[in-house]
Motif scaffolding. Structure first.
Motif, PDB file in Angstrom:
ATOM      1  N   UNK A 154     -42.532  25.095 -38.323  1.00  0.00           N
ATOM      2  CA  UNK A 154     -42.688  26.639 -38.562  1.00  0.00           C
ATOM      3  C   UNK A 154     -43.920  26.743 -39.589  1.00  0.00           C
ATOM      4  N   UNK A 155     -44.020  25.785 -40.430  1.00  0.00           N
ATOM      5  CA  UNK A 155     -45.326  25.770 -41.490  1.00  0.00           C
ATOM      6  C   UNK A 155     -46.665  25.895 -40.553  1.00  0.00           C
ATOM      7  N   UNK A 156     -46.442  24.883 -39.520  1.00  0.00           N
ATOM      8  CA  UNK A 156     -47.822  24.620 -38.701  1.00  0.00           C
ATOM      9  C   UNK A 156     -48.333  25.798 -38.188  1.00  0.00           C
ATOM     10  N   UNK A 157     -47.444  26.879 -37.806  1.00  0.00           N
ATOM     11  CA  UNK A 157     -47.740  28.335 -37.490  1.00  0.00           C
ATOM     12  C   UNK A 157     -48.530  29.213 -38.348  1.00  0.00           C
ATOM     13  N   UNK A 158     -48.061  28.765 -39.754  1.00  0.00           N
ATOM     14  CA  UNK A 158     -48.556  29.579 -40.701  1.00  0.00           C
ATOM     15  C   UNK A 158     -49.857  28.989 -41.071  1.00  0.00           C
ATOM     16  N   UNK A 159     -50.063  27.681 -41.056  1.00  0.00           N
ATOM     17  CA  UNK A 159     -51.255  26.904 -41.208  1.00  0.00           C
ATOM     18  C   UNK A 159     -52.377  27.356 -40.321  1.00  0.00           C
ATOM     19  N   UNK A 160     -52.225  27.729 -39.199  1.00  0.00           N
ATOM     20  CA  UNK A 160     -53.161  27.833 -38.196  1.00  0.00           C
ATOM     21  C   UNK A 160     -53.510  29.564 -38.644  1.00  0.00           C
ATOM     22  N   UNK A 161     -52.408  30.251 -38.748  1.00  0.00           N
ATOM     23  CA  UNK A 161     -52.793  31.600 -39.095  1.00  0.00           C
ATOM     24  C   UNK A 161     -53.303  31.954 -40.442  1.00  0.00           C
ATOM     25  N   UNK A 162     -52.779  31.360 -41.525  1.00  0.00           N
ATOM     26  CA  UNK A 162     -53.871  31.669 -42.805  1.00  0.00           C
ATOM     27  C   UNK A 162     -53.320  30.611 -43.741  1.00  0.00           C
ATOM     28  N   UNK A 163     -52.312  30.559 -44.515  1.00  0.00           N
ATOM     29  CA  UNK A 163     -51.984  29.430 -45.175  1.00  0.00           C
ATOM     30  C   UNK A 163     -50.409  29.331 -45.287  1.00  0.00           C
ATOM     31  N   UNK A 164     -50.158  27.912 -45.784  1.00  0.00           N
ATOM     32  CA  UNK A 164     -48.587  27.708 -45.622  1.00  0.00           C
ATOM     33  C   UNK A 164     -48.059  28.167 -46.618  1.00  0.00           C
ATOM     34  N   UNK A 165     -46.458  28.500 -46.655  1.00  0.00           N
ATOM     35  CA  UNK A 165     -45.739  28.961 -47.611  1.00  0.00           C
ATOM     36  C   UNK A 165     -44.433  28.364 -47.334  1.00  0.00           C
ATOM     37  N   UNK A 166     -43.904  27.118 -48.108  1.00  0.00           N
ATOM     38  CA  UNK A 166     -42.606  26.515 -47.449  1.00  0.00           C
ATOM     39  C   UNK A 166     -41.552  27.444 -47.791  1.00  0.00           C
TER      40      UNK A 166
ATOM     41  N   UNK B 130     -50.505  20.939 -45.272  1.00  0.00           N
ATOM     42  CA  UNK B 130     -50.081  20.927 -43.969  1.00  0.00           C
ATOM     43  C   UNK B 130     -51.256  19.810 -43.035  1.00  0.00           C
ATOM     44  N   UNK B 131     -52.549  20.190 -43.431  1.00  0.00           N
ATOM     45  CA  UNK B 131     -53.540  19.461 -43.012  1.00  0.00           C
ATOM     46  C   UNK B 131     -53.540  18.122 -43.225  1.00  0.00           C
ATOM     47  N   UNK B 132     -53.195  17.616 -44.628  1.00  0.00           N
ATOM     48  CA  UNK B 132     -52.992  16.084 -44.803  1.00  0.00           C
ATOM     49  C   UNK B 132     -51.715  15.362 -44.337  1.00  0.00           C
ATOM     50  N   UNK B 133     -50.779  16.486 -44.257  1.00  0.00           N
ATOM     51  CA  UNK B 133     -49.714  15.945 -43.253  1.00  0.00           C
ATOM     52  C   UNK B 133     -49.872  15.741 -42.038  1.00  0.00           C
ATOM     53  N   UNK B 134     -50.498  16.417 -41.436  1.00  0.00           N
ATOM     54  CA  UNK B 134     -50.924  16.040 -39.943  1.00  0.00           C
ATOM     55  C   UNK B 134     -51.878  14.896 -39.842  1.00  0.00           C
ATOM     56  N   UNK B 135     -52.926  14.844 -40.769  1.00  0.00           N
ATOM     57  CA  UNK B 135     -53.786  13.619 -40.909  1.00  0.00           C
ATOM     58  C   UNK B 135     -52.790  12.203 -40.913  1.00  0.00           C
ATOM     59  N   UNK B 136     -51.772  12.397 -42.115  1.00  0.00           N
ATOM     60  CA  UNK B 136     -51.310  11.190 -42.540  1.00  0.00           C
ATOM     61  C   UNK B 136     -50.314  10.816 -41.100  1.00  0.00           C
ATOM     62  N   UNK B 137     -49.829  11.847 -40.431  1.00  0.00           N
ATOM     63  CA  UNK B 137     -48.727  11.486 -39.287  1.00  0.00           C
ATOM     64  C   UNK B 137     -49.452  10.885 -38.405  1.00  0.00           C
ATOM     65  N   UNK B 138     -50.608  11.561 -38.168  1.00  0.00           N
ATOM     66  CA  UNK B 138     -51.546  10.915 -36.722  1.00  0.00           C
ATOM     67  C   UNK B 138     -51.764   9.370 -37.047  1.00  0.00           C
ATOM     68  N   UNK B 139     -52.014   9.072 -38.394  1.00  0.00           N
ATOM     69  CA  UNK B 139     -52.156   7.690 -38.657  1.00  0.00           C
ATOM     70  C   UNK B 139     -50.840   6.855 -38.524  1.00  0.00           C
ATOM     71  N   UNK B 140     -49.781   7.386 -38.985  1.00  0.00           N
ATOM     72  CA  UNK B 140     -48.599   6.664 -38.902  1.00  0.00           C
ATOM     73  C   UNK B 140     -48.112   6.518 -37.467  1.00  0.00           C
ATOM     74  N   UNK B 141     -48.458   7.643 -36.870  1.00  0.00           N
ATOM     75  CA  UNK B 141     -47.739   7.451 -35.247  1.00  0.00           C
ATOM     76  C   UNK B 141     -48.700   6.710 -34.222  1.00  0.00           C
ATOM     77  N   UNK B 142     -50.041   6.763 -34.679  1.00  0.00           N
ATOM     78  CA  UNK B 142     -50.975   6.256 -33.603  1.00  0.00           C
ATOM     79  C   UNK B 142     -51.666   5.031 -34.187  1.00  0.00           C
ATOM     80  N   UNK B 143     -50.645   4.233 -34.933  1.00  0.00           N
ATOM     81  CA  UNK B 143     -51.462   3.054 -35.550  1.00  0.00           C
ATOM     82  C   UNK B 143     -52.063   2.268 -34.930  1.00  0.00           C
ATOM     83  N   UNK B 144     -51.448   2.168 -33.649  1.00  0.00           N
ATOM     84  CA  UNK B 144     -52.213   0.913 -32.818  1.00  0.00           C
ATOM     85  C   UNK B 144     -53.755   1.441 -32.263  1.00  0.00           C
ATOM     86  N   UNK B 145     -53.778   2.740 -31.960  1.00  0.00           N
ATOM     87  CA  UNK B 145     -55.086   3.371 -31.406  1.00  0.00           C
ATOM     88  C   UNK B 145     -55.977   3.391 -32.371  1.00  0.00           C
TER      89      UNK B 145
END
Ligand SMILES: Nc1ncnc2c1ncn2[C@@H]1O[C@H](COP(=O)(O)OP(=O)(O)OP(=O)(O)O)[C@@H](O)[C@H]1O
Ligand SMILES: [Mg+2]
Lengths: 254, 432
Positions: free
Chosen positions: A129-141, B1-16
């Motif tokens: 759900x937060x992903x949609x917030x992230x791309x819209x503006x900012x996340x709010x858990x 969220x940005x860092x979460x996505x970043x970290x997850x991509x490293x964790x999940x696509x470890x081999x690549x």
């Protein structure tokens, strides 16, 4: 509870202003055509479609497989552009917008609900759900948690999609679609992958949203679901052949 | 969220990520090693080539012809003008003084020798040298400038000690520890006679094999030329000779003259020596100097080629790894687009990923490359004393990381662009 909260429906969608505006056509198609050029020549997925949908309306789009339903939904959702014709969303011609403006417009105006949910498998329910917030503006858990609570998933917040049932996944998808308060909800066979019990839950959620003034465009094969809508638009081979003007409820609102 | 996505991509696509990372790591390792070697190789090669002797010789201006053969002057020792040994101190004050790595003054002498208990006199040639002389921060002298000399025994440390050439020793039947008499030749000013100790026998493969090597001061006494030296060999670290180096400084404009003067060309250093020491003529010994420059040029050219090839290969590997990694995630891209994410936002996400990878792998590559350089250095320049010392050159770190970034970004750009060109609606459809 303050007054603003009372005004807000159970799903967080506020009663939108558009219902009271004189020009209520929130979606207006005029001779819209979408062609795809594939290996076997040009496929006309949508041919010369002209109709409009007013704010607060719930429209069901029906038709056999390959009749262009998803194409229509993607066009309305600004994920795709017409090959010909004019498409206005919220009185703005999508052809006049740049790609970036269209992205922004989509983030603000559209909430997508997919048959296949399209949840990110490695993010928890709340993070999806937060992903949609992230791309819209900012996340709010906190807000994201509240949204999940409203679709009845308060206890499933940190579950991964793979740990959720189909109905639960679809509810995460609905919470995600609503998190940025878009006026238009586009649902492409929202209950296509669900059993009867879950279909009922989703149907109730959509009814709730409708009551709160959301404009809903829903593709469905299910007559029962289609029956919930005020109006049906039937497609066949890319042609719109039945689009009765607004149902009683819209008239009422006018 | 940005860092979460970043970290997850490293964790999940470890081999690549690992594949792309290893490619960058290998590329930057090669580049670091090459750069590190290239920056230290000048010194190293100079040390190696110093084996072939001095690169500047200094002699009195009055000597129009320098007729030295193999370290022994064949002109009559008495018939010349001398440089002053004390003037050599002035070398420490020239502009490129710190580039001087060795100084060896010479004073040839002629005398007569006789074995102990034998009255017969034999004519003999000798050369006075510094052996282990303190000069500025250097310990220098003839052995340092003639590293190919092979010594049995020790170098003279007192007056009265001498080293004899191998042939001379054979002729007189001398061994280390023997003594013999030296008597100044009749032509010399003054006249003296002394008994000397043989402390070493030297094999040089040239005229020195037939000579007696004695401390400079002893030679000066024998010749009767206090403070006199006949010739000085200088070894200096120099910039390889180029066209500018060969210019006659007197014909240059003041500005160019200044530039020429401030570059460590052998010619400029020789010029500065001429300025510093009165009555001295200094010239570069060109043969050695040129080969040094050629070798340097050829080696650094080769290194650039290898570095470029390594980086190119890394770029292709990153490109391949990223192509699959992004293809795997195009469903996500479609979804993100449907959520209103702009192409820029998504591209930023993927570039941040490769960027992070590049910084990480580049840093590791820098460390590995520095290690490799030390190891290679030890291999290539084996026997060169401190060759095995590790070379961590801090300025290389940002350079190498920047190169890694360029390679990673260039390598992933095609796949990121291709992924963003795809219609989101098409991606979401096929993902069904
Ligand atoms: N990206 C595309 N490229 C080529 N052809 C396409 C593309 N998208 C849709 N089509 C074609 O357009 C027609 C309509 O497709 P669409 O997905 O809109 O059908 P649909 O009504 O949603 O079908 P279903 O009920 O099976 O989902 C089909 O013939 C399809 O093959
Ligand atoms: Mg469809």
């Amino acid at each position: 509870m303050n007054e603003a909260k009372v005004q807000t429906g159970p799903l967080g969608g506020s009663l939108s202003e558009q219902t009271t505006r004189p020009d209520c056509a929130v979606i207006a198609l005029s001779h819209v055509t979408r062609e795809y050029s594939g290996h076997a020549g040009v496929v006309r997925a949508l041919a010369d479609a002209s109709f409009s949908i007013v704010a607060g309306e719930w429209v069901a789009i029906t038709g056999p497989s390959g009749s262009g339903k998803s194409t229509l939904v993607n066009l309305i959702g600004c994920l795709d552009r017409p090959t010909a014709g004019e498409l206005k969303i919220d009185n703005v011609d999508v052809a006049s917008m740049s790609a970036t403006e269209l992205d922004r417009f989509r983030a603000d105006k559209i909430g997508f609900i997919f048959q296949q949910f399209h949840l990110i498998p490695y993010l928890s329910a709340v993070e999806n759900v937060m992903l949609a917030q992230y791309f819209h503006s900012m996340t709010d858990e906190a807000e994201a948690r509240a949204a999940l609570d409203k679709v009845g998933l308060g206890s499933r917040i940190s579950h991964l999609p793979s740990e959720l049932s189909g109905g639960e996944q679809q509810r995460v998808c609905i919470a995600r679609a609503l998190i940025n308060h878009p006026p238009i909800l586009l649902a492409d066979e929202p209950t296509g992958n669900l059993d009867a019990a879950n279909q009922t839950i989703v149907a109730e959620l959509l009814q709730d949203l409708h009551r709160n003034g959301h404009t809903i465009v829903m593709v469905t094969h299910d007559p029962e679901m289609a029956g919930l809508a005020q109006r049906k638009i039937a497609l066949s081979h890319g042609k719109v052949f039945c689009h009765p003007v607004g149902g009683p409820m819209v008239t009422l609102r006018r | 969220m940005f860092f979460r996505l970043l970290m997850e991509s490293f964790r999940r696509q470890r081999r690549r990520k690992m594949l792309a990372g290893i490619a960058i790591l290998l590329g930057t390792t090669a580049v670091t090693a090459m750069l590190a070697l290239a920056t230290t190789i000048g010194d190293r090669i100079h040390k190696e080539l110093a084996v072939y002797g001095a690169n500047i010789v200094v002699y009195p201006k009055a000597d129009l012809l320098d007729v030295k053969v193999g370290g022994v002057d064949v002109k009559p020792a008495s018939g010349g003008v001398y440089l002053k040994e004390s003037d050599l101190q002035k070398l420490k004050a020239i502009f490129w003084a710190n580039n001087i790595t060795g100084v060896s003054p010479e004073l040839p002498v002629q005398f007569a020798v006789s074995r102990q208990g034998d009255e017969r006199l034999f004519p003999a040639k000798g050369v006075g040298y510094w052996f282990d002389h303190d000069f500025a921060s250097l310990k220098t002298g003839a052995p340092a400038l003639h590293p190919w000399w092979h010594l049995e025994g020790t170098w003279p440390s007192r007056s009265g000690d001498v080293v004899v050439g191998a042939n001379f020793a054979k002729q007189l039947g001398l061994k280390v520890g023997d003594r013999f008499r030296m008597q100044s030749a009749p032509g010399n000013v003054g006249s003296s006679s002394s008994t000397v100790n043989v402390v070493g026998i030297v094999t040089s493969g040239d005229e020195t094999d037939g000579a007696v090597l004695l401390p400079l001061q002893a030679a000066q006494t024998l010749v009767g030329a206090n403070d006199g030296v006949r010739r000085v060999e200088v070894s200096a670290r120099t910039k390889p000779e180029d066209a500018f180096a060969r210019k006659d400084p007197e014909t240059l404009s003041p500005k160019d003259h200044e530039i020429w003067y401030c570059r460590p060309y052998a010619n400029s250093i020789a010029y500065q020596i001429r300025e510093a020491i009165p009555g001295a003529q200094a010239e570069q010994v060109r043969r050695v100097e040129q080969s040094e420059g050629n070798v340097l040029n050829r080696i650094s050219g080769l290194m650039w080629l290898i570095s470029a090839a390594a980086l190119l290969a890394a770029g292709f590997a990153v490109s391949a790894a990223m192509a699959t990694a992004i293809l795997e995630r195009r469903g996500e891209i479609g979804l993100m687009r449907s959520l209103g994410a702009s192409k820029g936002a998504i591209a930023f996400l993927f570039y941040a990923e490769t960027g992070l990878l590049a910084v990480f792998a580049g840093t590791l590559g820098y460390l590995a490359g520095s290690g490799l350089a030390a190891w290679l250095g030890a291999r290539i320049f084996a026997g060169d004393g401190g060759a095995a010392e590790a070379v961590l050159i801090p300025v290389l770190l940002p350079v190498v990381v920047a190169l890694a970034l360029v390679v990673a970004i260039a390598g992933s750009t095609p796949s990121i662009r291709a992924a963003l060109r795809m219609e989101p609606s098409a991606i979401l459809r096929e993902d069904a």
